[in-house]
Design a protein around this motif. Sequence first.
Motif, PDB file in Angstrom:
ATOM      1  N   VAL A  72      40.875  33.846  34.194  1.00  0.00           N
ATOM      2  CA  VAL A  72      41.357  35.324  34.587  1.00  0.00           C
ATOM      3  C   VAL A  72      41.740  35.211  35.944  1.00  0.00           C
ATOM      4  O   VAL A  72      42.880  35.715  36.515  1.00  0.00           O
ATOM      5  N   ASP A  73      41.064  34.462  36.954  1.00  0.00           N
ATOM      6  CA  ASP A  73      41.795  34.361  38.378  1.00  0.00           C
ATOM      7  C   ASP A  73      43.139  33.509  38.203  1.00  0.00           C
ATOM      8  O   ASP A  73      44.019  34.075  39.122  1.00  0.00           O
ATOM      9  N   SER A  88      32.799  46.916  26.330  1.00  0.00           N
ATOM     10  CA  SER A  88      31.604  46.106  26.359  1.00  0.00           C
ATOM     11  C   SER A  88      31.823  44.804  27.173  1.00  0.00           C
ATOM     12  O   SER A  88      31.164  43.831  27.117  1.00  0.00           O
ATOM     13  N   GLN A  89      33.377  44.717  27.526  1.00  0.00           N
ATOM     14  CA  GLN A  89      33.757  43.438  28.149  1.00  0.00           C
ATOM     15  C   GLN A  89      33.875  43.609  29.548  1.00  0.00           C
ATOM     16  O   GLN A  89      34.946  43.938  30.022  1.00  0.00           O
ATOM     17  N   LYS A  90      32.982  42.974  30.305  1.00  0.00           N
ATOM     18  CA  LYS A  90      33.082  43.078  31.578  1.00  0.00           C
ATOM     19  C   LYS A  90      34.199  42.457  32.407  1.00  0.00           C
ATOM     20  O   LYS A  90      34.735  42.905  33.315  1.00  0.00           O
ATOM     21  N   THR A  91      34.724  41.553  31.884  1.00  0.00           N
ATOM     22  CA  THR A  91      35.781  40.595  32.470  1.00  0.00           C
ATOM     23  C   THR A  91      37.022  41.423  32.500  1.00  0.00           C
ATOM     24  O   THR A  91      37.718  41.200  33.432  1.00  0.00           O
ATOM     25  N   CYS A 144      41.791  44.658  35.054  1.00  0.00           N
ATOM     26  CA  CYS A 144      42.456  45.967  35.030  1.00  0.00           C
ATOM     27  C   CYS A 144      42.549  46.416  36.371  1.00  0.00           C
ATOM     28  O   CYS A 144      43.623  47.035  36.817  1.00  0.00           O
ATOM     29  N   ARG A 145      41.811  45.913  37.408  1.00  0.00           N
ATOM     30  CA  ARG A 145      42.257  46.183  38.647  1.00  0.00           C
ATOM     31  C   ARG A 145      43.672  45.656  39.307  1.00  0.00           C
ATOM     32  O   ARG A 145      43.926  46.231  40.354  1.00  0.00           O
ATOM     33  N   TYR A 146      44.258  44.846  38.691  1.00  0.00           N
ATOM     34  CA  TYR A 146      45.128  44.034  38.956  1.00  0.00           C
ATOM     35  C   TYR A 146      46.406  44.416  38.021  1.00  0.00           C
ATOM     36  O   TYR A 146      47.538  43.925  38.298  1.00  0.00           O
ATOM     37  N   LYS A 147      46.228  45.346  36.957  1.00  0.00           N
ATOM     38  CA  LYS A 147      47.339  45.397  36.005  1.00  0.00           C
ATOM     39  C   LYS A 147      48.432  46.248  36.874  1.00  0.00           C
ATOM     40  O   LYS A 147      48.117  47.020  37.685  1.00  0.00           O
ATOM     41  N   TYR A 160      32.933  33.494  30.748  1.00  0.00           N
ATOM     42  CA  TYR A 160      32.968  31.964  30.702  1.00  0.00           C
ATOM     43  C   TYR A 160      34.326  31.714  31.060  1.00  0.00           C
ATOM     44  O   TYR A 160      34.588  30.342  31.707  1.00  0.00           O
ATOM     45  N   PHE A 161      35.295  32.634  31.111  1.00  0.00           N
ATOM     46  CA  PHE A 161      36.748  32.297  31.358  1.00  0.00           C
ATOM     47  C   PHE A 161      37.046  32.974  32.593  1.00  0.00           C
ATOM     48  O   PHE A 161      38.293  33.404  32.926  1.00  0.00           O
TER      49      PHE A 161
END
Length: 134
Positions: A22-23, A45-48, A53-56, A17-18
């Motif tokens: 995230v963006d 369990s949290q797909k978001t 993590c790809r941008y950390k 929903y958020f």
Amino acid sequence: MGARKSILITGYSLSDYFAELVDCVIQKSQEGVLVNFFFVNDIESQKTFDRLCRYKGKFLRIYNYPKQEDKMSALHAKAISVDQTDTLITSANLSYHGQEGNIELGARIHSKELAKQVEDIFTSLVFKRIFVEL
């Protein structure tokens, strides 16, 4: 989000929903704003978080609250602090029900002193290894 220097976010969960938040956080980190995410219970369990993590990296740090011996122990704090001056402390999770379905309450406080206290608490928890950087 008008952050220019830093964003600190804590929360119990982060739902799809958020996606716009995230963006925004990813964009801010790419502009050189330091973002510290203090999350997550049961991160798997949290797909978001896969996307985050790809941008950390240097400007986007994600901290996990690992499983504790006490199964009922959880990160339950919900706060957002921007530029070490503006802080929102709330009961609402970053989820649909936290924003639309539940009756929640929070306070937005413009205070450098409070923002520093919030940041100091979470920095201390990192140094004590209560949170683990992903």
